[in-house]
Design an enzyme around this catalytic site. Structure first.
Site, PDB file in Angstrom:
ATOM      1  N   THR A 248      -2.401 -33.321  91.133  1.00 45.50           N
ATOM      2  CA  THR A 248      -2.127 -32.354  92.193  1.00 45.50           C
ATOM      3  C   THR A 248      -3.356 -31.476  92.420  1.00 45.50           C
ATOM      4  O   THR A 248      -4.026 -31.076  91.474  1.00 45.50           O
ATOM      5  CB  THR A 248      -0.911 -31.484  91.844  1.00 45.50           C
ATOM      6  OG1 THR A 248      -1.165 -30.781  90.616  1.00 45.50           O
ATOM      7  CG2 THR A 248       0.340 -32.338  91.670  1.00 45.50           C
ATOM      8  N   ASP A 283       6.047 -27.739  88.245  1.00 44.56           N
ATOM      9  CA  ASP A 283       7.196 -28.296  87.530  1.00 44.56           C
ATOM     10  C   ASP A 283       8.206 -28.909  88.498  1.00 44.56           C
ATOM     11  O   ASP A 283       8.845 -29.918  88.186  1.00 44.56           O
ATOM     12  CB  ASP A 283       7.852 -27.218  86.671  1.00 44.56           C
ATOM     13  CG  ASP A 283       6.914 -26.706  85.583  1.00 44.56           C
ATOM     14  OD1 ASP A 283       6.098 -27.506  85.093  1.00 44.56           O
ATOM     15  OD2 ASP A 283       6.992 -25.513  85.239  1.00 44.56           O
ATOM     16  N   ARG A 316      10.131 -19.150  97.556  1.00 41.29           N
ATOM     17  CA  ARG A 316      11.100 -18.272  96.906  1.00 41.29           C
ATOM     18  C   ARG A 316      10.500 -17.734  95.613  1.00 41.29           C
ATOM     19  O   ARG A 316       9.566 -18.303  95.067  1.00 41.29           O
ATOM     20  CB  ARG A 316      12.390 -19.034  96.590  1.00 41.29           C
ATOM     21  CG  ARG A 316      12.957 -19.818  97.762  1.00 41.29           C
ATOM     22  CD  ARG A 316      14.031 -20.781  97.288  1.00 41.29           C
ATOM     23  NE  ARG A 316      14.455 -21.689  98.333  1.00 41.29           N
ATOM     24  CZ  ARG A 316      15.211 -22.761  98.136  1.00 41.29           C
ATOM     25  NH1 ARG A 316      15.613 -23.062  96.906  1.00 41.29           N
ATOM     26  NH2 ARG A 316      15.559 -23.538  99.146  1.00 41.29           N
TER      27      ARG A 316
END
EC number: 2.7.1.15
Length: 333
Positions: A248, A283, A316
């Site tokens: 990533t 995660d 969020r």
């Protein structure tokens, strides 16, 4: 059997601030929150929430908490996410692990994390205990997910490799710790960010190659990280089984390659996302990736699903509770 996560469970103590204080400075932050966390718990929660509800496999968490309020809350969180906590132990005389997280709201939600391992220090298993956790006679493929917030994941990886050859080993080496080259070859699915990817290369390849890559990254970020991804796959991965490397790159996107498609591919990140908190992004990505692959999806499809899932998480606050459900990702697909 399904997917088993062996790793850390931490209680997160989050402080949101415009900036970090300098040494010796007291600075007024914006607000404070508490959340369930730990890379092990976060990944197990993500797998539980992103699992297709029509699938019948189980998701298990293996780890330890203290006999305190924090520990009870963490176990409740996992149960609420559909995760089996049978093998989450409760220790007397030692606190549940904690993570103090400083989140800079004016820096795009970037975070800095301090860990106190607490009961995670007890997440060590001998062969007898591992035989109880992974009974013989199970022919179904199982994924076992590791991170590095427990004392010695490598010893468990070696036992699984030797005793449960049908299992797939998923490893996210965070926080990074160097291992001999031969030990990286035990991993079937390696998931890293760009920092961890470079750290692996630095730890197992010669300095001249590393310096060359470092020098060129500033001018050709994506091109040089493609080379790193290729190195990790060609020189380290166990291609006898699945053999996958996923890297990533934060807001840039994801690089990936596999035994089915050895040429490194790139998927750009989703743009125009309102970033609130990046704590659980990695995660969430791993959880989505593992569920999709276990359910038989192609690597490319799994990457797209995981990228979308993590883009929802960062809008969020928190980690486990900010993660979307499978239906949320499908709705936005």
């Amino acid at each position: 059997m399904g997917i088993t996560v062996i790793g850390s469970l931490n209680y997160d103590l989050d402080t949101f601030t415009d900036r970090l204080p300098n040494a010796g400075e007291t600075f007024r932050a914006n607000h404070f929150e508490t959340h369930a966390g730990g890379k092990g718990l976060n990944q197990a929660a993500a797998i539980g929430k992103l699992k297709n509800p029509s699938s019948r496999y189980s998701v298990r968490m293996i780890g330890n908490v203290g006999n305190d309020t924090f520990g009870k809350q963490l176990k409740d969180t996992l149960s609420d996410c559909g995760v089996d906590i049978t093998h989450v132990g409760t220790y007397e005389g030692i606190n549940t692990g904690t993570a103090t997280i400083l989140i800079e709201e004016k820096a795009g939600g970037q975070n800095r994390i301090l860990i106190v391992e607490g009961a995670n220090s007890k997440t060590i298993y001998d062969p007898k205990q591992l035989c109880e956790i992974f009974p013989e006679g199970k022919e179904e493929e199982e994924y076992v997910v590791f991170q590095h917030e427990i004392p010695d994941p490598l010893s468990i990886i070696k036992w699984i490799h030797a005793n449960r050859p049908n299992f797939q080993i998923v490893y996210n080496p965070s926080p990074f710790k160097a291992m001999p080259k031969k030990d990286w070859e035990l991993v079937d699915l390696l998931v890293v960010n760009e920092i961890e990817g470079l750290q692996i290369v630095e730890s197992v390849f010669d300095n001249e190659l590393v310096e060359e890559i470092r020098e060129k990254i500033k001018d050709d970020f994506l091109g040089e990280y493609r080379k790193i991804c290729e190195l990790l796959y060609e020189k380290l991965m166990n291609r006898k089984k699945r053999g996958i490397v996923v890297m990533t790159l934060g807001s840039r996107g994801v690089l990936f390659c596999s035994h089915e498609s050895p040429e490194v591919q790139f998927l750009p990140a989703i743009q125009n996302v309102s970033v609130v908190d990046t704590t659980g992004a990695g995660d969430t990505f791993l959880g989505g990736l593992v569920t999709q692959l276990y359910q038989g999806e192609t690597l490319s499809t799994a990457i797209k699903f995981s990228t979308l899932a993590s883009s929802l998480t960062i809008q969020r606050k928190g980690a486990a509770e900010s993660m979307p459900l499978y239906k949320d990702v499908q709705k936005d697909a």
